[in-house]
Design a protein around this motif. Structure first.
Motif, PDB file in Angstrom:
ATOM      1  N   GLY A 121     -10.166   6.138  -0.405  1.00 37.15           N
ATOM      2  CA  GLY A 121     -10.556   5.122  -1.377  1.00 37.15           C
ATOM      3  C   GLY A 121     -11.147   5.748  -2.608  1.00 37.15           C
ATOM      4  N   ASP A 122     -12.361   5.327  -2.956  1.00 33.49           N
ATOM      5  CA  ASP A 122     -13.035   5.820  -4.147  1.00 33.49           C
ATOM      6  C   ASP A 122     -13.985   6.966  -3.842  1.00 33.49           C
ATOM      7  OD1 ASP A 122     -11.730   4.001  -5.757  1.00 33.49           O
ATOM      8  OD2 ASP A 122     -13.261   2.456  -5.478  1.00 33.49           O
ATOM      9  N   GLY A 146      -2.047   3.855   2.440  1.00 32.86           N
ATOM     10  CA  GLY A 146      -3.000   2.999   1.732  1.00 32.86           C
ATOM     11  C   GLY A 146      -3.900   3.828   0.844  1.00 32.86           C
ATOM     12  N   ASP A 147      -5.207   3.671   1.046  1.00 34.46           N
ATOM     13  CA  ASP A 147      -6.176   4.396   0.227  1.00 34.46           C
ATOM     14  C   ASP A 147      -6.551   5.747   0.819  1.00 34.46           C
ATOM     15  OD1 ASP A 147      -6.265   2.397  -1.628  1.00 34.46           O
ATOM     16  OD2 ASP A 147      -8.052   1.426  -0.802  1.00 34.46           O
ATOM     17  N   ARG A 148      -6.064   6.076   1.989  1.00 34.15           N
ATOM     18  CA  ARG A 148      -6.426   7.326   2.670  1.00 34.15           C
ATOM     19  C   ARG A 148      -5.323   8.363   2.464  1.00 34.15           C
ATOM     20  NH1 ARG A 148     -10.754   9.941   5.288  1.00 34.15           N
ATOM     21  NH2 ARG A 148      -9.835  11.534   6.595  1.00 34.15           N
ATOM     22  N   THR A 149      -5.713   9.539   1.965  1.00 31.84           N
ATOM     23  CA  THR A 149      -4.787  10.646   1.770  1.00 31.84           C
ATOM     24  C   THR A 149      -5.352  11.862   2.467  1.00 31.84           C
ATOM     25  OG1 THR A 149      -4.176   9.784  -0.387  1.00 31.84           O
ATOM     26  CG2 THR A 149      -3.579  12.050   0.065  1.00 31.84           C
ATOM     27  N   PRO A 187       0.836  -1.189   0.000  1.00 33.02           N
ATOM     28  CA  PRO A 187       0.000   0.000   0.000  1.00 33.02           C
ATOM     29  C   PRO A 187       0.879   1.250   0.000  1.00 33.02           C
ATOM     30  CG  PRO A 187      -0.482  -1.417   1.900  1.00 33.02           C
ATOM     31  CD  PRO A 187       0.656  -2.014   1.154  1.00 33.02           C
ATOM     32  N   ALA A 188       0.435   2.268  -0.711  1.00 30.75           N
ATOM     33  CA  ALA A 188       1.208   3.512  -0.789  1.00 30.75           C
ATOM     34  C   ALA A 188       1.280   4.152   0.589  1.00 30.75           C
ATOM     35  CB  ALA A 188       0.560   4.459  -1.783  1.00 30.75           C
ATOM     36  N   LYS A 189       2.470   4.659   0.911  1.00 33.59           N
ATOM     37  CA  LYS A 189       2.646   5.320   2.200  1.00 33.59           C
ATOM     38  C   LYS A 189       3.728   6.373   2.039  1.00 33.59           C
ATOM     39  CE  LYS A 189       3.223   4.601   7.052  1.00 33.59           C
ATOM     40  NZ  LYS A 189       2.633   3.828   8.095  1.00 33.59           N
TER      41      LYS A 189
END
Length: 190
Positions: free
Chosen positions: A126-127, A101-104, A75-77
């Protein structure tokens, strides 16, 4: 002296010889290709679709999904921030952002020319898309413009004079008669 003379003549004769080259015509090595095609033994084979009984869906075990960890992905971090504050030009802005992860989550701000601070706080989960909240701090300032100065203004004095003619009348006494068309036209001449 005779030996030296004889050696010189032999050397000249040897030096005068040039190598000889011979040319031979190439041999024709091309031969037409041989027919290697063979017709099928039985001409009665006919295509038929497979029956439903012969088909079976592949089992889930036959597929192997590669995991992100297998390729070194995860997951992106990340976390970053930057800012610019230049007293000379008055530029003052910055941004910070973090992702897991999916949270920015992040924010940025800029000082507007009217003196207010514009701040944007945002997140992406996320989306859900980009969700932003814009706030303004301070009060807009519009200073009075003053045109007064210690120097007085006077209209400039004109620095030009009326033009003088730069032409002169002809010196010749001969007259010239202008040909004026009559306005009538006749048939063209041959």
């Amino acid at each position: 002296v005779c030996l030296i003379l004889l050696a010189a003549v032999a050397a000249l004769a040897y030096a005068d010889e040039r190598p000889t080259y011979s040319y031979q015509q190439p041999q024709n090595s091309y031969s037409p290709p041989q027919n290697t095609y063979q017709a099928p033994e039985s001409s009665e084979e006919v295509y038929s679709a497979p029956s439903e009984e012969s088909y079976s869906a592949p089992s889930e075990e036959s597929y192997s999904s590669s995991s992100e960890e297998e390729y070194g992905y995860g997951p992106a971090k990340y976390d970053f921030d930057w800012s610019v504050k230049d007293e000379y030009s008055g530029n003052d802005f910055a941004q910070e952002e973090s992702r897991d992860g999916d949270r920015t989550d992040g924010s940025y701000y800029v000082h507007l020319p009217d003196g207010r601070l514009q701040k944007v706080t945002y997140y992406v989960d996320g989306d859900s898309g980009y969700v932003a909240e814009v706030t303004y701090g301070g009060e807009a300032q519009y200073p009075e413009e003053s045109y007064e100065s210690s120097e007085s203004y006077e209209a400039p004095e004109p620095s030009y004079s009326a033009p003088s003619p730069s032409y002169s009348a002809p010196e010749s006494e001969e007259s010239y008669e202008a040909v004026v068309p009559s306005g009538r036209y006749g048939a063209p001449r041959n």
